[in-house]
Structures are given as structure tokens and as C-alpha cells.
Design a protein around this motif. Structure first.
Motif, PDB file in Angstrom:
ATOM      1  N   LEU A  95       4.775 -19.037 -47.924  1.00 59.12           N
ATOM      2  CA  LEU A  95       5.936 -18.236 -48.341  1.00 59.12           C
ATOM      3  C   LEU A  95       5.496 -16.882 -48.877  1.00 59.12           C
ATOM      4  CD1 LEU A  95       8.268 -20.914 -50.005  1.00 59.12           C
ATOM      5  CD2 LEU A  95       8.210 -20.082 -47.645  1.00 59.12           C
ATOM      6  N   THR A  96       4.405 -16.877 -49.648  1.00 60.70           N
ATOM      7  CA  THR A  96       3.919 -15.608 -50.205  1.00 60.70           C
ATOM      8  C   THR A  96       3.439 -14.699 -49.073  1.00 60.70           C
ATOM      9  OG1 THR A  96       3.105 -16.970 -52.017  1.00 60.70           O
ATOM     10  CG2 THR A  96       2.453 -14.672 -52.045  1.00 60.70           C
ATOM     11  N   LEU A  97       2.759 -15.313 -48.129  1.00 59.32           N
ATOM     12  CA  LEU A  97       2.231 -14.521 -47.003  1.00 59.32           C
ATOM     13  C   LEU A  97       3.367 -13.902 -46.182  1.00 59.32           C
ATOM     14  CD1 LEU A  97      -0.591 -15.844 -44.641  1.00 59.32           C
ATOM     15  CD2 LEU A  97       1.228 -14.370 -43.823  1.00 59.32           C
ATOM     16  N   PHE A  98       4.315 -14.754 -45.773  1.00 59.66           N
ATOM     17  CA  PHE A  98       5.348 -14.245 -44.862  1.00 59.66           C
ATOM     18  C   PHE A  98       6.341 -13.319 -45.568  1.00 59.66           C
ATOM     19  CE2 PHE A  98       3.942 -18.105 -42.499  1.00 59.66           C
ATOM     20  CZ  PHE A  98       3.457 -17.434 -41.376  1.00 59.66           C
ATOM     21  N   SER A  99       6.399 -13.380 -46.891  1.00 64.02           N
ATOM     22  CA  SER A  99       7.328 -12.438 -47.545  1.00 64.02           C
ATOM     23  C   SER A  99       6.669 -11.102 -47.892  1.00 64.02           C
ATOM     24  CB  SER A  99       8.023 -13.085 -48.752  1.00 64.02           C
ATOM     25  OG  SER A  99       7.085 -13.716 -49.556  1.00 64.02           O
ATOM     26  N   LEU A 100       5.426 -10.916 -47.480  1.00 62.74           N
ATOM     27  CA  LEU A 100       4.815  -9.588 -47.649  1.00 62.74           C
ATOM     28  C   LEU A 100       5.521  -8.584 -46.724  1.00 62.74           C
ATOM     29  CD1 LEU A 100       1.011 -10.591 -47.562  1.00 62.74           C
ATOM     30  CD2 LEU A 100       2.237  -9.648 -49.545  1.00 62.74           C
ATOM     31  N   PRO A 101       5.479  -7.295 -47.065  1.00 63.50           N
ATOM     32  CA  PRO A 101       6.068  -6.301 -46.160  1.00 63.50           C
ATOM     33  C   PRO A 101       5.349  -6.318 -44.807  1.00 63.50           C
ATOM     34  CG  PRO A 101       5.384  -5.311 -48.266  1.00 63.50           C
ATOM     35  CD  PRO A 101       4.911  -6.718 -48.281  1.00 63.50           C
ATOM     36  N   SER A 102       6.095  -6.041 -43.723  1.00 64.96           N
ATOM     37  CA  SER A 102       5.525  -6.084 -42.367  1.00 64.96           C
ATOM     38  C   SER A 102       4.203  -5.338 -42.258  1.00 64.96           C
ATOM     39  CB  SER A 102       6.488  -5.458 -41.366  1.00 64.96           C
ATOM     40  OG  SER A 102       7.520  -6.342 -41.120  1.00 64.96           O
ATOM     41  N   GLN A 103       4.183  -4.135 -42.829  1.00 67.29           N
ATOM     42  CA  GLN A 103       2.969  -3.314 -42.704  1.00 67.29           C
ATOM     43  C   GLN A 103       1.751  -4.001 -43.294  1.00 67.29           C
ATOM     44  OE1 GLN A 103       2.529  -0.915 -40.688  1.00 67.29           O
ATOM     45  NE2 GLN A 103       4.703  -1.179 -40.225  1.00 67.29           N
ATOM     46  N   GLN A 104       1.996  -4.769 -44.361  1.00 69.36           N
ATOM     47  CA  GLN A 104       0.893  -5.472 -45.013  1.00 69.36           C
ATOM     48  C   GLN A 104       0.424  -6.642 -44.134  1.00 69.36           C
ATOM     49  OE1 GLN A 104      -0.526  -4.300 -47.523  1.00 69.36           O
ATOM     50  NE2 GLN A 104      -1.829  -5.954 -48.286  1.00 69.36           N
ATOM     51  N   LYS A 105       1.408  -7.382 -43.587  1.00 71.48           N
ATOM     52  CA  LYS A 105       1.066  -8.519 -42.731  1.00 71.48           C
ATOM     53  C   LYS A 105       0.279  -8.047 -41.509  1.00 71.48           C
ATOM     54  CE  LYS A 105       5.442 -10.116 -42.841  1.00 71.48           C
ATOM     55  NZ  LYS A 105       6.639 -10.955 -42.705  1.00 71.48           N
ATOM     56  N   LEU A 106       0.692  -6.882 -40.991  1.00 73.81           N
ATOM     57  CA  LEU A 106       0.036  -6.393 -39.771  1.00 73.81           C
ATOM     58  C   LEU A 106      -1.426  -6.005 -39.998  1.00 73.81           C
ATOM     59  CD1 LEU A 106       3.008  -4.498 -38.131  1.00 73.81           C
ATOM     60  CD2 LEU A 106       1.827  -6.518 -37.245  1.00 73.81           C
ATOM     61  N   LYS A 107      -1.808  -5.842 -41.266  1.00 77.37           N
ATOM     62  CA  LYS A 107      -3.227  -5.567 -41.558  1.00 77.37           C
ATOM     63  C   LYS A 107      -4.092  -6.755 -41.149  1.00 77.37           C
ATOM     64  CE  LYS A 107      -2.544  -2.365 -45.362  1.00 77.37           C
ATOM     65  NZ  LYS A 107      -2.443  -2.224 -46.811  1.00 77.37           N
ATOM     66  N   ALA A 108      -3.450  -7.952 -41.133  1.00 77.36           N
ATOM     67  CA  ALA A 108      -4.203  -9.164 -40.760  1.00 77.36           C
ATOM     68  C   ALA A 108      -3.768  -9.650 -39.381  1.00 77.36           C
ATOM     69  CB  ALA A 108      -3.982 -10.242 -41.806  1.00 77.36           C
ATOM     70  N   ALA A 109      -3.293  -8.731 -38.543  1.00 80.31           N
ATOM     71  CA  ALA A 109      -2.789  -9.137 -37.214  1.00 80.31           C
ATOM     72  C   ALA A 109      -3.903  -9.761 -36.381  1.00 80.31           C
ATOM     73  CB  ALA A 109      -2.215  -7.926 -36.495  1.00 80.31           C
ATOM     74  N   ARG A 110      -3.520 -10.756 -35.595  1.00 86.11           N
ATOM     75  CA  ARG A 110      -4.469 -11.403 -34.689  1.00 86.11           C
ATOM     76  C   ARG A 110      -4.870 -10.391 -33.618  1.00 86.11           C
ATOM     77  NH1 ARG A 110      -1.062 -15.499 -33.141  1.00 86.11           N
ATOM     78  NH2 ARG A 110      -0.656 -14.603 -31.118  1.00 86.11           N
ATOM     79  N   SER A 111      -6.158 -10.183 -33.427  1.00 85.01           N
ATOM     80  CA  SER A 111      -6.556  -9.213 -32.400  1.00 85.01           C
ATOM     81  C   SER A 111      -6.605  -9.899 -31.034  1.00 85.01           C
ATOM     82  CB  SER A 111      -7.875  -8.534 -32.764  1.00 85.01           C
ATOM     83  OG  SER A 111      -8.828  -9.506 -33.038  1.00 85.01           O
ATOM     84  N   PRO A 112      -6.562  -9.105 -29.952  1.00 87.26           N
ATOM     85  CA  PRO A 112      -6.372  -9.646 -28.605  1.00 87.26           C
ATOM     86  C   PRO A 112      -7.309 -10.798 -28.242  1.00 87.26           C
ATOM     87  CG  PRO A 112      -6.354  -7.274 -28.547  1.00 87.26           C
ATOM     88  CD  PRO A 112      -6.656  -7.646 -29.963  1.00 87.26           C
TER      89      PRO A 112
END
Ligand SMILES: C=C1C[C@]23C[C@@]1(O)CC[C@H]2[C@@]12CCC[C@@](C)(C(=O)O1)[C@H]2[C@@H]3C(=O)O
Ligand code: AKG
Ligand code: FE2
Length: 363
Positions: A95-112
Motif C-alpha cells: 500500500l505504501t509503495l503503490f500510493s507513492l506519486p507516479s514519478q516516484q514509482k517510475l524511478k523503480a520501473a522495470r527495465s526492458p
């Protein structure tokens, strides 16, 4: 956790913030979602349309689990020994992870070319429409990604994931023996369980899933129908309905059955590798997740598989003149590659013979 590599086609992060949308966009609009749902309950014509709930302390657990695997490919367990506080803790991480702002979550985006990280369901590339969910996959240590997400608090969240992983690994080893026992396979019959028969070298991945509430849930899909490529998956779902499994009823009908969230229970579903190991006796179960209008849903899947080097094939004890081996040997890694390419047809790509016409080889 050792790591099966994965070559799922990478979908570029579309960065649609599902939490802020007031209307379902065309890109996320699915049709026919509510067709084919088995709605009757025990008192009506189908007498067995509830997913079995099994007490792990029941002296008959092995028999009950065997029957559930054969007829459903899924069951729920209670008295599994996992502390409820740990389930609360892992839910808090999600819940804490997914409620972060999008820009923050995208810092940990899965790379190709990676397995771990934040992103859309990786099976998205097989469907014309997008799913109403976001996920975070953990393979090995979550440290690097958690540092990006929470520069100050990452230690606390890493600790919870580590503990969850250790606890699930123990439960998975126990369940594995119960399932094997129900197939007549003993510790002497399975070398790759390791010297102490504890599956110490087993591989696993953790998948956190978030399903935000949705303005038009009857036309949205949380996670599209799929089987897991695992031996089996241990799923914790919060107290919001959404998981459904495809079930063939005793009356010949087939349809989607909801797996109701029972407080403190865990859902165990048979994956493709157990399907192969059991020579088709325990079929992997097709499942999907739906969403709803008001309540955000959350789930964590512990995806359990064999050690990387182990080839899974139908066990000798389950092969005989009247039932030849239906599948060729395959490692988890190789199977994930096949799944990434052929998705729900992957099993048929490792199939040797048609199950019903036992002597006619297909490939
Ligand atoms: C080990 C794995 C199984 C998985 C692919 C993965 O590399 C990591 C994520 C897993 C998951 C979770 C959601 C459903 C699923 C089909 C998917 O797309 O990613 C499974 C994969 C699988 O079981 O094949
Ligand atoms: O969220 C759910 O109930 C299902 C999740 C799932 O199927 C998965 O992570 O593989
Ligand atoms: Fe799944």
C-alpha cells in the motif's frame, strides 16, 4: 532468492495514473467480462462450486489437497502457520509503495530486460486492451529499487520482504511435500529436493499487485486470464473480492468462480510446472482478477519454482503404459521463455502426446 531469467516483451510505461481517472478510457475498456460466470452456490444445481478450504493441521490434509488439485487446481489454506502480522506487514509495504506519486514509482520501473521492478502486468503485450492494475516484481534483493523508492525508509521495507520471503519458502517446502505425497511421491523419489529434502535451492519471485477502485468495473480487467508458470503460487489477497478461477462444474458447465477472501487464509494455485511434474494429473488453473468501483484491492503472489538447473518432467511414478509422459523435460528458465512467447499456449509447446488419445504423439 535465485533468479529465473525472463524475457517477457517489455511494454513501455504508459504512465496512466489509474488513481486519478474519473472515467474508463477506451484503452482500458474490455468486453464480455461478465459472461460465463458460475453464480450458483451449494444449494443449487452445481453442488461443488466453492473452492476447497483446507486446514493444514487436518490429518487428512494430503488427501484433501490431492483432491482439490485434481478437481480445481486451486484451494485455500488455513492454519498455515504464517503470522497474520506478517500478512499485514507485507500489505503495508504494498500500500505504501503503490500510493507513492507516479514519478516516484517510475524511478523503480522495470527495465526492458529485467524481471524486477514497478510496471504494468507483463502479460499486457498479449492483449489489445490495458489492465486496471499495477505491479511490482521482486526477484532477489529488493534493496536497489527500495532505495530509489524510499531513500530514508528502505531498510524497514527490505526487512519485511526478507521475512515474508523466508516464511513463504518454509510454507512452500511443506506444501510441496504434501502435494507430492498426495501423488504417491516420497522423499526418496525426488533428488532435487536437496540433501535435507527441504527444497533449499528452490527459486521464487514475489509479485505485489495493486488494483485501484475503478469508475466502470464491469468493463475493466484487473489481471487478464492466465496460468502461472510456477510449481504453485501462494497468494495473499486483502479482504476485497476479485480473484476468479476457471472451473469445470460437475454438470458439464464451465465458468468463472470467485475465490472469496477469508481472513488469514492463503490461496494456493497449481502452476504449469506442477502440471508437467504430475503428468497432467494436477492441472494448472486459469485465473484472473476483477476490480470494483469503490474499494482498492491488493494481492501478493509468492511464485514458487524449482532450482534453476533442475529439469521438470512427468515423474516416473506417474508414467506407465496406459499413461505415457505427456510433457518433455524443461527448466523453469526455459519454460518462462516459452511462456513469454506463446503465453497461454506454452504448455502445448512442451507437450509430447495428447492426454486423451494416449498413444498418438502430436509433436
Ligand atoms: C518468475 C516469474 C513468474 C511470472 C514471470 C516471473 O518472471 C515474474 C512475475 C511472474 C508473473 C506474476 C503475474 C502473472 C504472470 C503470468 C506474469 O505475467 O508475471 C507471472 C509469471 C508466470 O508465472 O509466468
Ligand atoms: O490479484 C490476484 O488475485 C491474482 C494475482 C495473480 O494471479 C498473480 O500475481 O499471478
Ligand atoms: Fe497468477
Amino acid at each position: 532468492m535465485p533468479s529465473p531469467s525472463d524475457s517477457y516483451i517489455h511494454i513501455h510505461h504508459k504512465n496512466t495514473d489509474l488513481y486519478s481517472l474519473q472515467e474508463l478510457p477506451e484503452s482500458h475498456t474490455w468486453t464480455n467480462i461478465n459472461d460465463n460466470t458460475l453464480t450458483y452456490n451449494n444449494s443449487e444445481k452445481g453442488s461443488n462450486v466453492n473452492v476447497p478450504v483446507i486446514d493444514l493441521n487436518d490429518p487428512n490434509a494430503s488427501k484433501l489437497i490431492g483432491h482439490a488439485c485434481k478437481t480445481w487446481g486451486v484451494f485455500q489454506v488455513v492454519n498455515h502457520g504464517v503470522p497474520l502480522s506478517l500478512l499485514d506487514d507485507i500489505e503495508l509495504v504494498g500500500l505504501t509503495l503503490f500510493s507513492l506519486p507516479s514519478q516516484q514509482k517510475l524511478k523503480a520501473a522495470r527495465s526492458p530486460d529485467a524481471v524486477s521492478g514497478y510496471g504494468l502486468a507483463r502479460i499486457s503485450s498479449f492483449f489489445p486492451k490495458l489492465m486496471w492494475s499495477e505491479g511490482f516484481t521482486i526477484l532477489g534483493s529488493p534493496l536497489q529499487h527500495f532505495r530509489q523508492l524510499w531513500p530514508h525508509d528502505y531498510n524497514k521495507y527490505c526487512g519485511i520482504v526478507l521475512q515474508y520471503d523466508e516464511t513463504m519458502k518454509k510454507l512452500a517446502g511443506k506444501l510441496m511435500w504434501v502435494m507430492l505425497d498426495s501423488l504417491g511421491i516420497t522423499k526418496e523419489d525426488l533428488k532435487w529436493a536437496g540433501s535435507n529434502s527441504q527444497f533449499n535451492e528452490a527459486s521464487a519471485a514475489l509479485q505485489l499487485n495493486s488494483y485501484p477502485s475503478c469508475p466502470d468495473p464491469n468493463r475493466a480487467m484487473g489481471l487478464a486470464p492466465h496460468t502461472d508458470s510456477t510449481l504453485f503460487t501462494i497468494l495473499y489477497q486483502n479482504n476485497i473480492e476479485g480473484l476468479q478461477v476457471k472451473h469445470d462444474g460437475s454438470d458439464g458447465g464451465s465458468g468463472w468462480v470467485t475465490v472469496p477472501p477469508l481472513p488469514g487464509s492463503l490461496v494456493i494455485n497449481v502452476g504449469d510446472l506442477l502440471h508437467i511434474l504430475s503428468n497432467g494429473f494436477y492441472p494448472s488453473v486459469l485465473h484472473r482478477a476483477l476490480v470494483n468501483r469503490t474499494r482498492p484491492r491488493f494481492s501478493v503472489a509468492y511464485l514458487y519454482g524449482p532450482p534453476a538447473h533442475v529439469e521438470i518432467c512427468p515423474h516416473a511414478k506417474l508414467v506407465g503404459p496406459s499413461r505415457p509422459a505427456l510433457y518433455r523435460p524443461v527448466t523453469w528458465d526455459e519454460y518462462l521463455g516459452i511462456k513469454a512467447k506463446h503465453f497461454n499456449k506454452a504448455l502445448s509447446y512442451v507437450q509430447l502426446c495428447a492426454p486423451s488419445i494416449s498413444n498418438v504423439c502430436l509433436m
